[in-house]
Design an enzyme around this catalytic site. Structure first.
Site, short mmCIF file in Angstrom:
data_model
loop_
_atom_site.label_atom_id
_atom_site.label_comp_id
_atom_site.label_asym_id
_atom_site.label_seq_id
_atom_site.Cartn_x
_atom_site.Cartn_y
_atom_site.Cartn_z
N GLU A 65 0.81 -1.21 0.00
CA GLU A 65 0.00 0.00 0.00
C GLU A 65 0.86 1.28 0.00
OE1 GLU A 65 -2.62 0.24 3.31
OE2 GLU A 65 -3.78 1.88 2.45
N ASP A 66 1.93 1.27 0.75
CA ASP A 66 2.65 2.53 0.99
C ASP A 66 4.04 2.63 0.37
OD1 ASP A 66 0.52 3.29 2.55
OD2 ASP A 66 1.42 2.64 4.43
#
Ligand code: MN
Length: 492
Positions: A65-66
């Site tokens: 996600e990051d």
């Protein structure tokens, strides 16, 4: 602490290196390097005794996600199972981000986050990683701005703590709920904390004596037992007080002793011994060994009155039951029971322990979905929430009721004053009938009039024994003594 904690495998080491590199240059609100967070999640998962794939997925849970890392990278390096888990956690956060604030998503959507998590988290380990993630976030919540603190704390109370309860992770539920409650209502938290401390202090001497008496009596009967005090969580006291019109004298498990014995026979023997020492309270004996709670919790409960007129609750269980009550599925499912459920799936055994049945059903349903087969989602939901639906007041307060509940059950749950004066109900903004079964996610508005009086015919429009007792009491105050009504209410 898990035995693996000090002997990190090469795979795990590789995962840590990969996560460190991926998150380098990122920082948390606390000012620490971001990697502190996934490493804390790793530690929590190890403490819970999770398998290596889950721990590795915990280390990598925020990377897809990051950071620049992709699911393919993870699959290539660690295999399908880890990739599947990381993907599940990522999907959950993406879905959550797509929803509006908790203030809007909880009351207004039928697929509230809890249901969504269960629908998406088709491998229970995804949910366990998510719980570890949330636990660390709430432990470090003080670094966030106040407004965000409240939001996350509220979501923790309403979604994550109930989820922990669903998985019978008692220790986690208590820690999460109390940490969160402190942010949601700091003044009330402090008030109740002081109240509990005071109570504990005043009960300390007598409790010591009772503990001594019980231990001696058990010893005389040659029962090996550990007896210890059990601390009630601030949040669960808050909930109970709300249910009992803030009357602390109606809360009987404020002072509790826990007895841990070797086997089931000793549980029942210990119960008999306690009842021979002290007077058991009518209707307060609960056999959760013969009839476990839906989440698999097992124990014998009894509340007694001592010679000095102290009210004490006893919880009697075996070591295994205790372990399961504290650590829940994280403890038992993936370690001890995996083989059992595997055999069950292959049809080698016919019956599963009830505490594992719903998990297995969930996983089998999820497997079918993955294979592109159709499943009856309604049935799945029913199995998962067989005992509970969540409905909302127009203000957005969540009320949980047993599945089958109707508007009058809801009204009496809010307050008997409301129940007694019902003239109508609006469900999701539309006028509806009092015999309409409430559905998951309904917004229920009760219309009252002070001229209304309770009706005999309402008995057919009621599902819960709680509402029934209140209604009966209102209908025939002279024939049912107040004491017996109250007792029934308590034993519900
Ligand atoms: Mn995270």
């Amino acid at each position: 602490m898990s035995p693996r904690a000090d002997a990190e495998s090469d795979r795990l080491k590789k995962a840590i290196t990969m996560a460190k590199k991926a998150h380098s240059g990122q920082f948390r609100k606390t000012g620490e390097p971001y990697i502190v967070h996934p490493l804390a999640v790793k530690k929590i998962l190890e403490e819970w005794g999770m398998d290596e794939d889950t721990v590795i997925a915990g280390v990598l849970h925020d990377t897809v996600e990051d950071t620049d890392l992709t699911l393919e990278d993870i699959r290539n390096e660690f295999g399908n199972s880890v990739a599947f888990l990381v993907d599940g956690v990522t999907k959950l956060s993406t879905a959550r981000r797509g929803m509006r604030d908790i203030d809007t998503y909880l009351p207004s959507t039928k697929d509230n986050f809890l249901r969504l998590m269960i629908a998406l988290g088709d491998d229970i380990r995804v949910l366990i990683i998510k719980l570890a993630d949330r636990l660390h976030n709430i432990r470090t919540l003080s670094a966030l701005p106040p407004e965000k603190q409240k939001k996350i704390a509220k979501e923790t109370l309403e979604v994550f703590a109930p989820l922990a309860d669903r998985l019978n992770m008692g220790r986690l539920r208590v820690e999460m709920a109390d940490l969160a409650f402190k942010y949601v209502d700091p003044r009330r938290f402090e008030e109740l904390e002081t109240l509990i401390e005071k109570r504990n202090k005043s009960a300390e001497q007598s409790l010591k004596k009772i503990k001594q008496e019980v231990m001696e009596a058990l010893k005389r009967e040659k029962i090996t037992a550990e007896v210890s005090g059990r601390v009630k969580s601030v949040y669960s006291l808050h909930r109970k007080l709300a249910k009992h019109n803030q009357n602390i004298n109606e809360i009987y498990d404020l002072t509790a002793l826990r007895i841990i014995v070797d086997d089931i026979t000793d549980c029942y023997l210990a119960l008999g011994i306690i009842h021979s020492l002290y007077m058991p309270m009518n209707g307060r004996i609960k056999d959760y060994i013969a009839m476990p709670k839906q989440n698999g919790y097992q124990s014998l409960h009894t509340t007694v009155i001592t010679k000095d007129k102290h009210i004490v609750e006893f919880q009697i269980r075996t070591k295994e039951m205790h372990e399961y009550a504290e650590r829940g599925l994280a403890a038992s499912f993936y370690y001890n029971e995996q083989k059992v459920t595997e055999n069950y799936k292959q049809g080698k055994i016919k019956h599963l322990p009830t505490n594992l049945l719903w998990i297995t059903e969930l996983q089998m349903a999820a497997a079918k979905l993955r294979e592109g087969k159709k499943i009856d989602l309604k049935k799945l939901k029913l199995n998962l929430f067989a005992d509970k639906i969540f409905v909302y007041t127009p203000k957005g307060d969540i009320i949980d009721l047993p599945n089958g509940a109707m508007p009058l059950d809801f009204a009496y749950r809010l307050h008997s004053e409301i129940g007694d004066h019902v003239v109508g109900v609006k469900i999701n903004g539309k006028m509806s009938n009092l015999n309409k079964k409430l559905e998951q996610g309904d917004i229920v508005e009760i219309l009252t009039s002070k001229n209304q009086t309770p009706k005999q015919s309402w008995l057919e429009k009621i599902f819960t024994s709680h509402a029934r007792t209140k209604l009966m009491h209102a209908l025939r105050p002279s024939t049912i003594s107040e004491e017996s009504t109250r007792r029934k209410h308590r034993t519900k």
